[in-house]
Design a protein around this motif. Structure first.
Motif, PDB file in Angstrom:
ATOM      1  N   ARG A  79       1.604  -1.662   6.739  1.00 16.00           N
ATOM      2  CA  ARG A  79       2.382  -1.926   7.949  1.00 16.00           C
ATOM      3  C   ARG A  79       2.015  -0.985   9.090  1.00 16.00           C
ATOM      4  O   ARG A  79       1.791  -1.414  10.212  1.00 16.00           O
ATOM      5  CB  ARG A  79       3.880  -1.818   7.646  1.00 16.00           C
ATOM      6  N   GLU A  80       1.965   0.314   8.816  1.00 18.15           N
ATOM      7  CA  GLU A  80       1.700   1.274   9.889  1.00 18.15           C
ATOM      8  C   GLU A  80       0.347   1.959   9.776  1.00 18.15           C
ATOM      9  O   GLU A  80      -0.094   2.605  10.722  1.00 18.15           O
ATOM     10  CB  GLU A  80       2.794   2.361   9.914  1.00 18.15           C
ATOM     11  N   GLY A  81      -0.289   1.859   8.616  1.00 19.15           N
ATOM     12  CA  GLY A  81      -1.577   2.511   8.435  1.00 19.15           C
ATOM     13  C   GLY A  81      -1.470   3.991   8.152  1.00 19.15           C
ATOM     14  O   GLY A  81      -2.428   4.745   8.358  1.00 19.15           O
ATOM     15  N   TYR A  82      -0.314   4.454   7.660  1.00 20.75           N
ATOM     16  CA  TYR A  82      -0.124   5.881   7.401  1.00 20.75           C
ATOM     17  C   TYR A  82      -0.802   6.286   6.096  1.00 20.75           C
ATOM     18  O   TYR A  82      -0.501   5.745   5.032  1.00 20.75           O
ATOM     19  CB  TYR A  82       1.360   6.233   7.306  1.00 20.75           C
ATOM     20  N   THR A  83      -1.666   7.274   6.166  1.00 13.11           N
ATOM     21  CA  THR A  83      -2.164   7.919   4.949  1.00 13.11           C
ATOM     22  C   THR A  83      -1.088   8.893   4.467  1.00 13.11           C
ATOM     23  O   THR A  83      -0.152   9.208   5.210  1.00 13.11           O
ATOM     24  CB  THR A  83      -3.461   8.688   5.240  1.00 13.11           C
ATOM     25  N   PRO A  84      -1.197   9.395   3.218  1.00  8.41           N
ATOM     26  CA  PRO A  84      -0.200  10.384   2.783  1.00  8.41           C
ATOM     27  C   PRO A  84      -0.111  11.589   3.713  1.00  8.41           C
ATOM     28  O   PRO A  84       0.989  12.106   3.956  1.00  8.41           O
ATOM     29  CB  PRO A  84      -0.709  10.782   1.389  1.00  8.41           C
ATOM     30  N   LEU A  85      -1.263  12.028   4.247  1.00  6.48           N
ATOM     31  CA  LEU A  85      -1.255  13.180   5.151  1.00  6.48           C
ATOM     32  C   LEU A  85      -0.485  12.858   6.432  1.00  6.48           C
ATOM     33  O   LEU A  85       0.353  13.647   6.885  1.00  6.48           O
ATOM     34  CB  LEU A  85      -2.690  13.594   5.477  1.00  6.48           C
TER      35      LEU A  85
ATOM     36  N   LEU B 165      -6.418   7.441  -3.387  1.00  3.82           N
ATOM     37  CA  LEU B 165      -5.070   7.355  -2.838  1.00  3.82           C
ATOM     38  C   LEU B 165      -4.884   8.270  -1.621  1.00  3.82           C
ATOM     39  O   LEU B 165      -4.013   8.039  -0.787  1.00  3.82           O
ATOM     40  CB  LEU B 165      -4.029   7.689  -3.903  1.00  3.82           C
ATOM     41  N   LEU B 166      -5.693   9.325  -1.534  1.00  4.86           N
ATOM     42  CA  LEU B 166      -5.620  10.207  -0.369  1.00  4.86           C
ATOM     43  C   LEU B 166      -6.049   9.486   0.905  1.00  4.86           C
ATOM     44  O   LEU B 166      -5.640   9.857   2.011  1.00  4.86           O
ATOM     45  CB  LEU B 166      -6.495  11.445  -0.575  1.00  4.86           C
ATOM     46  N   ALA B 167      -6.880   8.465   0.738  1.00  6.72           N
ATOM     47  CA  ALA B 167      -7.390   7.716   1.886  1.00  6.72           C
ATOM     48  C   ALA B 167      -6.665   6.402   2.105  1.00  6.72           C
ATOM     49  O   ALA B 167      -7.003   5.647   3.013  1.00  6.72           O
ATOM     50  CB  ALA B 167      -8.885   7.447   1.718  1.00  6.72           C
ATOM     51  N   ALA B 168      -5.671   6.108   1.263  1.00  5.39           N
ATOM     52  CA  ALA B 168      -4.981   4.825   1.362  1.00  5.39           C
ATOM     53  C   ALA B 168      -3.955   4.872   2.483  1.00  5.39           C
ATOM     54  O   ALA B 168      -3.126   5.778   2.546  1.00  5.39           O
ATOM     55  CB  ALA B 168      -4.296   4.494   0.041  1.00  5.39           C
ATOM     56  N   GLY B 169      -4.025   3.872   3.400  1.00  2.57           N
ATOM     57  CA  GLY B 169      -3.059   3.766   4.484  1.00  2.57           C
ATOM     58  C   GLY B 169      -2.084   2.642   4.202  1.00  2.57           C
ATOM     59  O   GLY B 169      -2.447   1.616   3.647  1.00  2.57           O
ATOM     60  N   THR B 170      -0.817   2.834   4.564  1.00  2.00           N
ATOM     61  CA  THR B 170       0.164   1.773   4.364  1.00  2.00           C
ATOM     62  C   THR B 170      -0.215   0.565   5.209  1.00  2.00           C
ATOM     63  O   THR B 170      -0.735   0.704   6.313  1.00  2.00           O
ATOM     64  CB  THR B 170       1.572   2.249   4.754  1.00  2.00           C
TER      65      THR B 170
ATOM     66  N   ASP C 116       0.815  -1.216   0.000  1.00  2.00           N
ATOM     67  CA  ASP C 116       0.000   0.000   0.000  1.00  2.00           C
ATOM     68  C   ASP C 116       0.845   1.261   0.000  1.00  2.00           C
ATOM     69  O   ASP C 116       0.535   2.245   0.666  1.00  2.00           O
ATOM     70  CB  ASP C 116      -0.958   0.018   1.207  1.00  2.00           C
ATOM     71  N   ASP C 117       1.922   1.263  -0.768  1.00  2.00           N
ATOM     72  CA  ASP C 117       2.743   2.447  -0.924  1.00  2.00           C
ATOM     73  C   ASP C 117       2.528   2.959  -2.344  1.00  2.00           C
ATOM     74  O   ASP C 117       2.430   2.188  -3.287  1.00  2.00           O
ATOM     75  CB  ASP C 117       4.213   2.098  -0.711  1.00  2.00           C
ATOM     76  N   SER C 118       2.446   4.257  -2.487  1.00  2.00           N
ATOM     77  CA  SER C 118       2.187   4.853  -3.798  1.00  2.00           C
ATOM     78  C   SER C 118       3.147   6.003  -4.033  1.00  2.00           C
ATOM     79  O   SER C 118       3.916   6.395  -3.150  1.00  2.00           O
ATOM     80  CB  SER C 118       0.742   5.368  -3.866  1.00  2.00           C
TER      81      SER C 118
ATOM     82  N   ILE D 235     -11.421  11.183   5.458  1.00  2.00           N
ATOM     83  CA  ILE D 235      -9.972  11.109   5.257  1.00  2.00           C
ATOM     84  C   ILE D 235      -9.225  11.787   6.399  1.00  2.00           C
ATOM     85  O   ILE D 235      -8.224  11.262   6.910  1.00  2.00           O
ATOM     86  CB  ILE D 235      -9.590  11.744   3.903  1.00  2.00           C
ATOM     87  N   LEU D 236      -9.707  12.950   6.848  1.00  2.00           N
ATOM     88  CA  LEU D 236      -9.032  13.661   7.928  1.00  2.00           C
ATOM     89  C   LEU D 236      -9.058  12.866   9.232  1.00  2.00           C
ATOM     90  O   LEU D 236      -8.130  12.951  10.043  1.00  2.00           O
ATOM     91  CB  LEU D 236      -9.661  15.036   8.146  1.00  2.00           C
TER      92      LEU D 236
END
Length: 548
Positions: A111-117, A104-109, A77-79, A147-148
């Protein structure tokens, strides 16, 4: 960090548009080639600028569909968007935000669940985080809020992360768009408000606590509790804590935590008298269990708080019970807090005969604890197998215990017997003393010598009594041996401190010509002697109390 003007931005988009148009005319591409090309671009973002990225895209446009690369999300889930946000590539991010899909703005990695923000904020990239927020707020309200409010694997939303990273501008942008973020808790049950009090950034504290907050919506741990619990902040920087308790935020001092306690209860638990004094007029002073701050101070042995509360006029009923009828005196006894117990008992306003809902006084509770502790002590010392007559004790274990004690008692008897004929200073010789003083101790008239003789004699005979008793323990009847073993305990407990006292007085006597050395040895030895006496007699006291 790259900085571009409008003409350069337009030129870059034109090049990407041309590349996209060329890629649409390309033949059907191999999925493996698409995956390899997209992954190569993602991994290269950390070390290239926007012009190099565009050149790389133009280079693969004839073989790969660029729109598929913009939509690409690798197995973890990395872009491209995640990479640009994390590596603080603001120029690349600006370009990508024009082409990537909203999902993609709402996609979380994975492993950690990080969104781009969240990734941008973690890297403390205020500029890239602001770009992402602007793109997100352009979405429909429902999508924007979703997303926020997205969190990582440990429950931190974008505001949690911004508070931890001390990004004041990002905190302001997030709060302007969605106030709900300030109330959310993470996996540690901490809201951004709670984390704000852990932060060393006063501007963030000012921003968050100047908001029109709704206290009932704050999730997790109450903020002021956190300020008091963290000694580094609440104890060393107390004034900053109480700047937050303005009229609009007074509710923070009255919030219950998950244990049903107010901040003033936490201050009492930690022993912070000055914080109690400042909070006393701002709180209810009762926990959900109806416990007062005196209850808490007594329970945790905070003598300074108890002393302050007993001196304070208008404290209320000192004998007030909680939901279980337990008073502060009950709690001091229940949790074995002798220092606070003494303070409470000596206060004439305290009634020691009050009963709780189990019809127990504080004395009843203390006696029950003594008996229970005595039982635990026996078990911890390995004596439970010699205490019960209902089960046949282990003969080998009993013999080992008797043997060990016999060795100690015999050694004490031997040492003290020898010391009796090798006294400090020696004896008068015939050529230096009168006929009547022949063979007498040279220091016989000194009080310290007399104390040495008394202590040595006590140690000698007590150890001999213990030895004789333990000889009686060498019986074939195991229960007789156990009785003898028990009866040998007290004489030996007297002999050991007496032997130590004899040594102390003897050595002090021999160095008496140097007062500083004699005094040092004497007082140091006296402290050690007290420790030995308490340690050896303690178990015997509990034994007597337990049998009574």
């Amino acid at each position: 960090m790259d900085s571009l003007n409008e003409e350069e931005i337009w030129s870059q988009r034109q090049r990407i548009n041309n590349a996209l148009a060329a890629s649409r005319n390309a033949g059907r591409q191999d999925p493996a080639e698409l995956y390899a090309a997209a992954l190569s671009l993602i991994w290269s973002i950390s070390s290239i600028d926007v012009e190099e990225l565009i050149s790389d895209m133009e280079g693969v446009a004839n073989q790969i569909d660029l729109s598929a690369i913009f939509n690409f999300l690798e197995p973890l889930d990395d872009s491209l968007l995640h990479a640009a946000a994390y590596y603080d590539k603001d120029s690349i991010l600006r370009l990508l935000l024009y082409y990537v899909p909203d999902r993609l703005l709402a996609a979380g990695t994975r492993r950690e669940g990080y969104t781009p923000l969240i990734a941008a904020i973690l890297n403390k990239s205020s500029r890239t985080a602001t770009m992402l927020i602007r793109r997100i707020i352009a979405l429909p309200v429902e999508d924007k809020n979703q997303i926020l409010r997205m969190t990582d694997k440990v429950g931190n939303n974008a505001l949690h992360t911004a508070v931890r990273g001390r990004l004041v501008n990002v905190v302001g942008h997030l709060l302007n768009e969605d106030m709900e973020l300030v109330y959310q808790q993470n996996a540690d049950k901490k809201s951004p408000l709670y984390l704000t009090l852990e932060s060393e950034e006063p501007e963030i504290r000012e921003v968050l606590f100047s908001l029109p907050l709704e206290p009932l919506r704050i999730q997790g741990l109450p903020p002021i509790h956190g300020a008091i619990i963290h000694k580094r902040y609440a104890y060393m920087n107390r004034p900053q804590v109480f700047e937050l308790l303005r009229p609009k935020t007074l509710y923070l001092a009255r919030q219950w935590d998950i244990n049903g306690e107010e901040p003033i209860h936490i201050a009492s638990k930690m022993g912070y008298v000055d914080i109690i004094e400042k909070l006393s007029h701002k709180t209810r002073g009762r926990s959900k269990k109806r416990q007062t701050i005196l209850h808490i101070a007594a329970k945790y042995g905070r003598t300074s708080v108890v002393r302050y509360l007993l001196r304070r006029p208008g404290l209320g009923d000192l004998n007030e019970g909680d939901n279980d009828g337990i008073t502060a005196l009950h709690l001091a006894a229940m949790h074995s807090q002798p220092a606070t117990l003494i303070r409470l008992v000596l206060d004439e306003r305290i009634d020691p005969l009050l009963l709780n809902h189990q019809l127990s006084t504080a004395l009843d509770i203390a006696l029950a604890l003594v008996k229970r502790e005595y039982t635990l002590r026996k078990r911890a010392c390995g004596h439970e197998h010699v205490h019960s007559l209902n089960q046949k004790p282990n003969t080998d274990d009993v013999k080992n215990l008797i043997g060990n004690r016999s060795v100690v008692a015999t050694l004490v008897a031997t040492v003290t017997f020898a010391a009796g004929f090798a006294v400090p200073g020696g004896f008068n010789s015939p050529d230096r003393a009168s006929k009547d003083d022949h063979g007498m101790a040279t220091m016989l008239d000194k009080r310290m010598f007399q104390a040495f003789t008394i202590c040595n004699t006590i140690a000698m005979f007590c150890s001999m009594i213990s030895v004789v008793t333990l000889l009686w323990a060498q019986q074939s009847d195991i229960h007789t041996a156990i009785v003898a073993y028990r009866r040998s305990m007290l004489p030996l407990k007297i002999a050991l401190p007496a032997m130590s006292a004899a040594f102390l007085t003897g050595i002090t006597l021999t160095v008496g010509k140097l007062p500083w050395l004699a005094n040092t040895i004497f007082y140091f030895g006296l402290v050690c002697l007290l420790i030995i006496s308490v340690a050896k007699l303690d178990t015997h006291i509990f034994l007597i109390t337990g049998f009574s």
